[in-house]
Design an enzyme around this catalytic site. Sequence first.
Site, short mmCIF file in Angstrom:
data_model
loop_
_atom_site.label_atom_id
_atom_site.label_comp_id
_atom_site.label_asym_id
_atom_site.label_seq_id
_atom_site.Cartn_x
_atom_site.Cartn_y
_atom_site.Cartn_z
N HIS A 190 0.97 -1.47 -0.11
CA HIS A 190 0.22 0.03 -0.06
C HIS A 190 0.69 1.11 -0.29
O HIS A 190 1.74 1.35 0.70
CB HIS A 190 -0.95 0.01 1.50
CG HIS A 190 -2.06 -1.21 1.70
ND1 HIS A 190 -3.12 -1.25 0.26
CD2 HIS A 190 -2.39 -2.58 2.07
CE1 HIS A 190 -3.85 -1.72 1.20
NE2 HIS A 190 -3.33 -2.91 1.22
N ALA A 199 11.57 -22.33 8.98
CA ALA A 199 10.23 -22.24 9.24
C ALA A 199 9.99 -20.67 9.93
O ALA A 199 10.92 -19.86 10.24
CB ALA A 199 9.73 -22.86 10.38
N THR A 236 12.10 -10.20 3.74
CA THR A 236 11.92 -8.92 3.10
C THR A 236 13.34 -8.39 1.94
O THR A 236 12.71 -7.40 1.40
CB THR A 236 12.48 -8.09 4.47
OG1 THR A 236 13.70 -7.50 5.23
CG2 THR A 236 11.61 -8.14 5.73
N ARG A 281 17.83 -13.40 8.14
CA ARG A 281 19.45 -13.40 7.89
C ARG A 281 19.35 -14.25 7.35
O ARG A 281 19.04 -16.12 8.00
CB ARG A 281 19.26 -12.77 9.44
CG ARG A 281 18.40 -11.40 9.37
CD ARG A 281 19.71 -10.59 11.25
NE ARG A 281 18.89 -9.35 11.42
CZ ARG A 281 18.48 -8.92 11.79
NH1 ARG A 281 17.23 -10.46 11.83
NH2 ARG A 281 17.74 -7.81 12.19
#
Length: 190
Positions: free
Chosen positions: A117, A160, A165, A180
């Site tokens: 958004h 898991a 990102t 990471r």
Amino acid sequence: MNNIFERDLNGEMVSPNDQGYDELITDIFDTMKTATEMNTGYKTPAEVHEYMKRILGKPLDESTTVLPPFYVDYGKPVTIGKRCFIQQCCTFFGRGGVIIGDDVFIGPKCNLITINHDVNPDNRSATYGRPIVIEDKVWIGINSTILPGVKIGYGSIVGAQSVVTHDVPPMTIVAGNPARTIKKIEINHE
């Protein structure tokens, strides 16, 4: 000027005020209706493939398995390779484009989210997409989320419950929120 579907796939900002938005929402609801029909009651693998063909707008390779329930907002920009295994309860927000290579394993409850958004609160209902690319032989662990614009390199593993990102290099294990690097995958060919 591109139509709203092309603009959406090109990563342009799309707003409910834009011409064609109603058509986009109608297609999303049609896709969700097809997915709901597939998710209701037991379906044979052949029946699932027929539903997935309707959702994707193209055939799903016979060697690939999708276990319902499968949740999707818009399937036409989604491409799934050969010999993939997609476990139950996965959610694909495919409007921004999803490319899944061959031999990819996606665990239960995984989310592939290509839409975001506008940060401007006065325009928050507007969205824009970024494609997700999952290269061959990737394994995505249970309940992980892949965010817009992420590329996961060949042979990598997403642990898991991870939230990915940023891009993942090939042959790398990542985990956590945000994900990471845990280690590189070394193959010993003795």
